[in-house]
Design a protein around this motif. Structure first.
Motif, mmCIF file in Angstrom:
data_model
loop_
_atom_site.group_PDB
_atom_site.id
_atom_site.type_symbol
_atom_site.label_atom_id
_atom_site.label_comp_id
_atom_site.label_asym_id
_atom_site.label_seq_id
_atom_site.Cartn_x
_atom_site.Cartn_y
_atom_site.Cartn_z
ATOM 1 N N SER A 216 0.828 -1.210 0.000
ATOM 2 C CA SER A 216 0.000 0.000 0.000
ATOM 3 C C SER A 216 0.866 1.265 0.000
ATOM 4 C CB SER A 216 -0.914 0.032 1.233
ATOM 5 O OG SER A 216 -1.783 -1.060 1.252
ATOM 6 N N LYS A 217 0.416 2.254 -0.742
ATOM 7 C CA LYS A 217 1.069 3.553 -0.678
ATOM 8 C C LYS A 217 0.476 4.329 0.486
ATOM 9 C CE LYS A 217 2.174 7.722 -3.316
ATOM 10 N NZ LYS A 217 2.086 8.433 -4.624
ATOM 11 N N ASN B 257 -0.695 7.469 2.261
ATOM 12 C CA ASN B 257 -1.153 8.812 1.920
ATOM 13 C C ASN B 257 -0.956 9.732 3.128
ATOM 14 O OD1 ASN B 257 -3.078 11.089 1.718
ATOM 15 N ND2 ASN B 257 -3.692 10.083 -0.191
ATOM 16 N N VAL C 33 8.337 -0.069 5.995
ATOM 17 C CA VAL C 33 7.979 0.761 4.852
ATOM 18 C C VAL C 33 9.234 1.027 4.022
ATOM 19 C CG1 VAL C 33 6.102 1.851 6.133
ATOM 20 C CG2 VAL C 33 8.327 3.004 5.978
ATOM 21 N N ASN D 59 10.682 3.987 1.261
ATOM 22 C CA ASN D 59 10.503 5.264 0.582
ATOM 23 C C ASN D 59 11.156 5.213 -0.796
ATOM 24 O OD1 ASN D 59 11.860 8.230 0.029
ATOM 25 N ND2 ASN D 59 9.782 8.353 0.850
ATOM 26 N N ARG E 225 8.095 8.896 -5.791
ATOM 27 C CA ARG E 225 6.902 8.051 -5.876
ATOM 28 C C ARG E 225 6.132 8.008 -4.558
ATOM 29 N NH1 ARG E 225 7.645 2.253 -7.956
ATOM 30 N NH2 ARG E 225 5.380 2.374 -7.622
ATOM 31 N N GLY E 226 6.855 8.041 -3.437
ATOM 32 C CA GLY E 226 6.186 8.031 -2.152
ATOM 33 C C GLY E 226 6.676 6.908 -1.247
ATOM 34 N N THR E 227 5.947 6.701 -0.154
ATOM 35 C CA THR E 227 6.304 5.683 0.843
ATOM 36 C C THR E 227 5.299 4.540 0.770
ATOM 37 O OG1 THR E 227 7.253 7.374 2.296
ATOM 38 C CG2 THR E 227 6.709 5.253 3.290
ATOM 39 N N PHE E 228 5.819 3.315 0.710
ATOM 40 C CA PHE E 228 4.983 2.132 0.533
ATOM 41 C C PHE E 228 5.249 1.113 1.651
ATOM 42 C CE2 PHE E 228 5.542 4.105 -3.528
ATOM 43 C CZ PHE E 228 4.356 3.915 -4.216
#
Length: 213
Positions: free
Chosen positions: A27-28, A30, A58, A60, A64-67
């Motif tokens: 999951s990303k 938010n 997690v 980073n 793109r973001g943290t997943f």
């Protein structure tokens, strides 16, 4: 009682949701949604992300973001290999210490025998039950009295918890019996046998888990 800061408290909430699967693997995360859910600003949330990245919960990815870290067979095997290595090292250290008082470990086994196994798949109940099981292994490592061994075990604890919660759905009373045998062997000074039983226990848990995922 230890008072946690905002970032630490946020990390605790997020860690629990990842370990229990409420936030699924891959999951990303938010930032806006999570900041609103936890009632915090984004700076402490980002600090919480960094803490969980250190724990490998997690990942980073720049731009793109943290997943949430994915689970895999290979990762499971690696973390269990590390777990077995550290816990067997703890038994070796306990053997050298000359200690034969394993009251805390015995109490941990007794408590688990009277702790009801969850009858459903409620993740909160499973997490509580896991805490009882993990307590035995944590006490074993901490009793060894080596702070670096404890530090290494702490570093895999969160990832180990994710896989353990999968295993709890197929857990049998045999795991409790395994714990009891390990303690009895150490109380009698049979540390090599205790280490053998512990290694076999961890390997069996791994194989049963992989067969049922």
């Amino acid at each position: 009682m230890k008072i946690l800061g905002v970032a630490d408290s946020t990390a605790c909430f997020l860690r629990h949701e990842i370990i229990t699967g409420k936030i699924p693997p891959g999951s990303k995360l938010n930032e806006v949604e999570l900041a609103n859910r936890y009632g915090v600003s984004r700076p402490p949330l980002r600090e919480a992300f960094r803490k969980l990245e250190y724990e490998k919960l997690v990942n980073n990815i720049p731009r793109r973001g943290t997943f949430v870290t994915e689970l895999s067979f290979d990762d499971c095997r690696e973390v269990y290999f590390t777990r077995r290595t550290l816990e067997c090292a703890a038994v070796d250290l306990l053997a050298k210490s000359g200690n034969r008082d394993f009251t805390k470990l015995s109490e941990s086994v007794e408590n688990l025998e009277h702790f009801a196994m969850p009858r459903n798949s409620d993740t909160t109940d499973l997490a509580d039950y896991y805490g009882e099981i993990a307590g035995f292994h944590w006490d074993l490592v901490k009793d060894a009295g080596n702070r670096w061994l404890t530090h290494c075990y702490q570093s895999i604890a969160s990832t180990l918890s994710r896989y353990q919660l999968i295993y709890l759905s197929i857990l049998s009373k045999r795991s409790i019996e395994d714990h009891k045998i390990v303690v009895e062997c150490m109380q009698e000074g049979r540390f090599e046998e205790a280490k053998k039983q512990l290694a076999e226990h961890i390997s069996r848990v791994l194989n049963e888990m992989l067969d049922n995922i």
